[in-house]
Design a protein around this motif. Sequence first.
Motif, short mmCIF file in Angstrom:
data_model
loop_
_atom_site.label_atom_id
_atom_site.label_comp_id
_atom_site.label_asym_id
_atom_site.label_seq_id
_atom_site.Cartn_x
_atom_site.Cartn_y
_atom_site.Cartn_z
N GLY A 1 41.46 50.20 48.67
CA GLY A 1 41.90 49.94 47.15
C GLY A 1 41.00 50.52 46.39
N SER A 2 41.06 49.66 45.12
CA SER A 2 40.30 50.05 43.70
C SER A 2 39.10 49.66 44.09
CB SER A 2 41.00 49.33 42.59
OG SER A 2 40.21 49.42 41.50
N GLN B 1 52.32 62.32 46.60
CA GLN B 1 51.23 61.07 46.44
C GLN B 1 49.71 61.83 46.48
OE1 GLN B 1 51.80 58.77 49.88
NE2 GLN B 1 51.32 60.29 51.45
N ARG C 1 45.41 60.33 45.63
CA ARG C 1 44.36 59.44 45.26
C ARG C 1 43.56 59.95 44.19
NH1 ARG C 1 41.48 57.21 50.47
NH2 ARG C 1 40.90 59.36 50.41
N GLU D 1 45.51 56.22 31.87
CA GLU D 1 46.64 56.17 32.82
C GLU D 1 46.89 57.60 33.23
OE1 GLU D 1 49.97 56.42 29.56
OE2 GLU D 1 49.91 54.55 30.69
N PHE E 1 50.80 55.34 35.82
CA PHE E 1 50.04 54.54 36.69
C PHE E 1 48.62 54.14 35.76
CE2 PHE E 1 52.45 56.91 39.51
CZ PHE E 1 52.60 56.07 40.63
N ALA E 2 48.58 52.87 35.78
CA ALA E 2 47.47 52.45 34.95
C ALA E 2 45.98 53.03 35.47
CB ALA E 2 47.42 50.80 34.73
N GLN E 3 44.94 52.66 34.56
CA GLN E 3 43.69 53.05 35.10
C GLN E 3 43.32 52.14 36.10
OE1 GLN E 3 40.67 52.08 32.35
NE2 GLN E 3 41.32 50.22 31.65
N ASN E 4 42.43 52.75 37.06
CA ASN E 4 41.95 51.80 38.44
C ASN E 4 42.94 51.68 39.45
OD1 ASN E 4 39.13 51.66 37.11
ND2 ASN E 4 39.79 49.80 36.13
N THR E 5 43.97 52.40 39.28
CA THR E 5 45.17 52.49 40.21
C THR E 5 44.71 53.54 41.06
OG1 THR E 5 46.71 51.43 38.69
CG2 THR E 5 47.52 52.51 40.77
N ASN F 1 46.07 54.72 44.17
CA ASN F 1 46.85 55.35 44.79
C ASN F 1 48.01 55.91 43.90
OD1 ASN F 1 45.42 55.50 47.42
ND2 ASN F 1 46.10 53.37 47.61
N CYS F 2 48.55 56.85 43.74
CA CYS F 2 49.63 57.43 43.09
C CYS F 2 50.84 57.95 43.87
CB CYS F 2 49.21 58.17 41.87
SG CYS F 2 48.07 57.69 40.85
#
Length: 311
Positions: free
Chosen positions: A48-49, A167, A169, A176, A197-201, A203-204
């Motif tokens: 995760g983040s 997808q 990472r 964003e 997608f916001a910052q600190n996300t 996995n897109c």
Amino acid sequence: MRKLLWLILFIQVVVIGCDKRPDMILSEREMTALLVDIHRSEAYLTAGSAIFLSDSAKKVLRQSILKKHGVTQAEFDSSLNWYGRNIDEYVKLYANVEKQLDIKLKSAYKRAETSGEIASNDLDDSQNLWHGTPISRISKNEDLHLISFQLRPNEDNITSGDRFNWQFRKANDRTEVSMFMAVDYENGTTSYITRSFAQNTPNCKMTLQTDSTMDIKRIYGYARFYPDKGEVIFIDSIRIEKLPLTSSNYSQIFNQRSFNPNYKKKEAEEVLNDSIGGRGIESNEIKQKSQNNMPRPESLDPAASLRMKIQ
């Protein structure tokens, strides 16, 4: 001789006492279930983040797992120490832990395959339609702050009704990212979807569903980044997976936007003919009005203006 016998008896009692698990020590079944949840949580934090990798976040998650199993930190530490001193029990314990983790991993992949989130044999790189390098970096100093792709039916074995997962990472980003995917059909229709997608996300991911009743001309997309001065964004694990048509996921196509300039042109021509025959309005005036009402290409594809500048 008698002293030697007493010494042998004492050693046997000590060995038997060490091998027997005390009542306050968690059983193998309890310890296995607890360690499985702990290892799964650690894997979640790692994937995760970065904000979840702090010591406080790890401590909160560990305490919640212990509470779920009704075990205190002291009981867990004592049990772990006891199994560590009894190597045979320790080896047996972790053999069960690895077995349970493997079962849960296979079960998760099976559920993902059934729901259509990943393709069958997902780890097989032949399923990946991303033709470029799977890693990239974006900085303020570069001219283009995006990654893009384009697929053709005859080159990538694409058929109508296929669904595509794109997808990747990202890391070290403070802003964003905007993603765009579209499909052009032979009849002039374009269907597209956008997502931010916001910052600190880290996995897109986004999915594009193609229409099973129309012939595909091409599939394309881009991800635009907005790096700050001095910021370098790292991207990896870039994949585009083609998934077969499934009735359970086909409804996603209704979340996409569609546009066909040919339909607008046809409507304008009909209005033009009716107007000339009925009210006698000048054809040039009708054409100008119809052109003003038609969306511009760059409003459909935000990358169009960028391509125009490049050209």
